[in-house]
Design an enzyme around this catalytic site. Structure first.
Site, mmCIF file in Angstrom:
data_model
loop_
_atom_site.group_PDB
_atom_site.id
_atom_site.type_symbol
_atom_site.label_atom_id
_atom_site.label_comp_id
_atom_site.label_asym_id
_atom_site.label_seq_id
_atom_site.Cartn_x
_atom_site.Cartn_y
_atom_site.Cartn_z
ATOM 1 C CE LYS A 82 -3.830 1.832 2.862
ATOM 2 N NZ LYS A 82 -4.607 1.553 4.091
ATOM 3 C CB SER A 157 -7.600 3.647 3.730
ATOM 4 O OG SER A 157 -6.737 2.980 4.636
ATOM 5 C CB SER A 181 -7.927 0.715 6.606
ATOM 6 O OG SER A 181 -8.513 1.989 6.752
#
Length: 479
Positions: A82, A157, A181
């Site tokens: 990420k 996220s 997330s």
């Protein structure tokens, strides 16, 4: 085995072949890269393509093994990272235009641990601005789409991570979780994850110029999103390897002591005034029945007050955000994210000043209540969200949108506030008016017992099956 087949393999099956040299790391990586090039243009899950360096690393690993070096436990497994976590030489942009040139001087512990285990990074995945939405879109890289269809948000996220791994772009996807997330994208895409407990996975970004707030430190954790529960058992022991840069990491083995007798599971459908959708209700019943079939003792009993702990914890986090992050959001955030935060502050009125100190103290009370409850019920089966996953940009639709997206997600952020592990696994493929959609549930576990939550997720998966298989069949008609 053809490359067409290799990208479909879970990490567990893949390493059985790479470690025995039945296929090379280069073959494994090339298959995932080819898949990424095929489907990512429509998904925008991976926003930095690292194909060239991934192939170089794969060849070097193959050579090392050929020269007699022992392959790592994740030898040749393609992974994604990420973009809010440091990877040496790459931008840790966190989805923010103003941070696009913040180049990491070194790897974060999770990147280092995965690579030491033999995993190979093929790309970096998208996140919303400041990694603070349950949806994934930003002005720097644009919107990530859910492989099930554009009518469903990919979650956030770690939305890029969830969409990538379920579309077959890498066998493992790194993500993180401060209020859901890891679990939101797992639920959106039909993936499997476990939010580790506090102190389980070492974390730190070498690029950061200041330490994060105490709640950001204590609520945020690093983890992985996978297509199968078995892949968590395979990969998490490598992810939790110690790193001295995280002084609060607790070096404990992945597997805890075996439990004597059947494991008791507290089963609850409480939604604290929110409507429980019939498809979520059916998913919970399926999960319950799967655990009973697997030998668990499941009893319908309410755990300690999840609503109070969850809402109080998230309001405290908003107090910290208001104090430490709001100026950065105002200075560097888009109008979209600024507007969303204004509604966040309405939905979760920030706790500040003396009241914030009191809520931080009360965190121990909530954690103790859960600890005592879990002496009798080591696992808690509950909804993750009371409704099927929401549409893209639902959180931009004012108070009602934020209320649906985050307001009802108390089972999610309560676990962050009290620091307990929680797995999220699909328990049903719902046929909804817009098409098929996975429905995930949550399994919370005792502190330090992520392995027990993953075992329970595996039992549910054994009954329901892996959601990647019907997804890939569906994708074949639309990608």
């Amino acid at each position: 085995m053809t490359e067409t087949d290799i990208w479909r393999l879970n990490a567990t099956d893949l390493t059985a072949l790479t470690r025995n040299r039945e296929i090379s790391a280069e073959e494994a990586v090339k298959a995932s890269i080819d898949r990424m090039q095929q489907v990512n243009p429509a998904l925008n899950a991976v926003v930095e393509d690292l194909s060239s360096q991934a192939l170089d690393r794969a060849r070097n690993l193959d050579k090392a093994v050929g020269d007699g070096e022992q392959p790592g436990p994740l030898h040749g497994v393609p992974v994604t990272i990420k973009i809010n976590v440091d990877q040496k030489g790459h931008a840790t942009s966190n989805g923010v235009v103003a941070l696009k040139d913040v180049i990491a001087p070194d790897d974060a512990p999770v990147v280092s641990n995965l690579q030491k285990a033999g995993a190979i990074v093929i790309g970096r995945t998208n996140t919303p601005e400041f990694s603070f939405r349950a949806d994934t879109d930003n002005d720097l890289h644009g919107r990530t789409h859910n492989p099930w269809g554009r009518h469903i948000s990919p979650g956030g996220s770690s939305g890029g991570a969830g969409a990538a791994v379920m579309a077959g772009i890498g066998a493992l996807a790194h993500g993180n979780d401060i209020g859901g997330s890891l679990r939101f994208p797992a639920a959106a895409n039909g993936a499997v994850t476990v939010k580790p407990g506090l102190g389980r996975v070492p974390a730190w970004n070498p690029s950061q110029s200041a330490e994060r707030g105490i709640l950001a430190q204590s609520m945020s954790v690093q983890g992985l999103i996978t297509r199968s529960a078995a892949d968590l058992h395979l990969s998490m022991p490598s992810l939790i390897a110690p790193d001295p840069r995280d002084p609060f990491h607790v070096p404990m083995p992945w597997r805890g002591e075996d439990q004597t007798g059947p494991i008791k599971v507290a089963f609850t459908k409480q939604t604290f005034g929110y409507d429980l959708h019939p498809e979520v209700d059916k998913a919970l019943d399926t999960a319950r029945d799967a655990l009973i079939e697997a030998g668990y003792v499941v009893e319908e009993v309410a755990p300690p007050d999840n609503f109070e702990a969850g809402r109080g914890g998230y309001r405290a986090l908003m107090g910290e955000v208001l104090t430490l992050l709001k100026a950065d959001i105002e200075a560097a955030g888009s109008k979209t994210i600024r507007d969303i935060f204004e509604v966040y502050f309405q939905e979760f009125p920030p706790i500040v000043g003396t009241d914030l100190i009191k809520m931080l103290a009360k965190r121990s009370h909530y954690a103790r209540e859960w600890s005592l409850f879990m002496q009798n019920y080591p696992l808690v089966l509950s909804p993750f969200l009371p409704q099927p996953f929401f549409k893209p940009d639902r959180d931009t639709e004012g108070a009602e949108g934020v209320h649906e997206v985050l307001g009802c997600a108390v089972y999610s952020y309560a676990m962050n506030f009290i620091g307990l592990p929680a797995a999220c696994v699909p328990a049903r493929l719902a046929e909804l008016p817009h098409g098929p959609q996975p429905i995930n549930i949550q399994i919370a576990a005792r502190r330090w017992r992520e392995d027990m939550a993953v075992d329970a997720a595996a039992a549910i998966e054994d009954r329901v099956g892996q959601m990647c298989l019907p997804l890939w069949k569906k994708m074949g008609t639309s990608f």
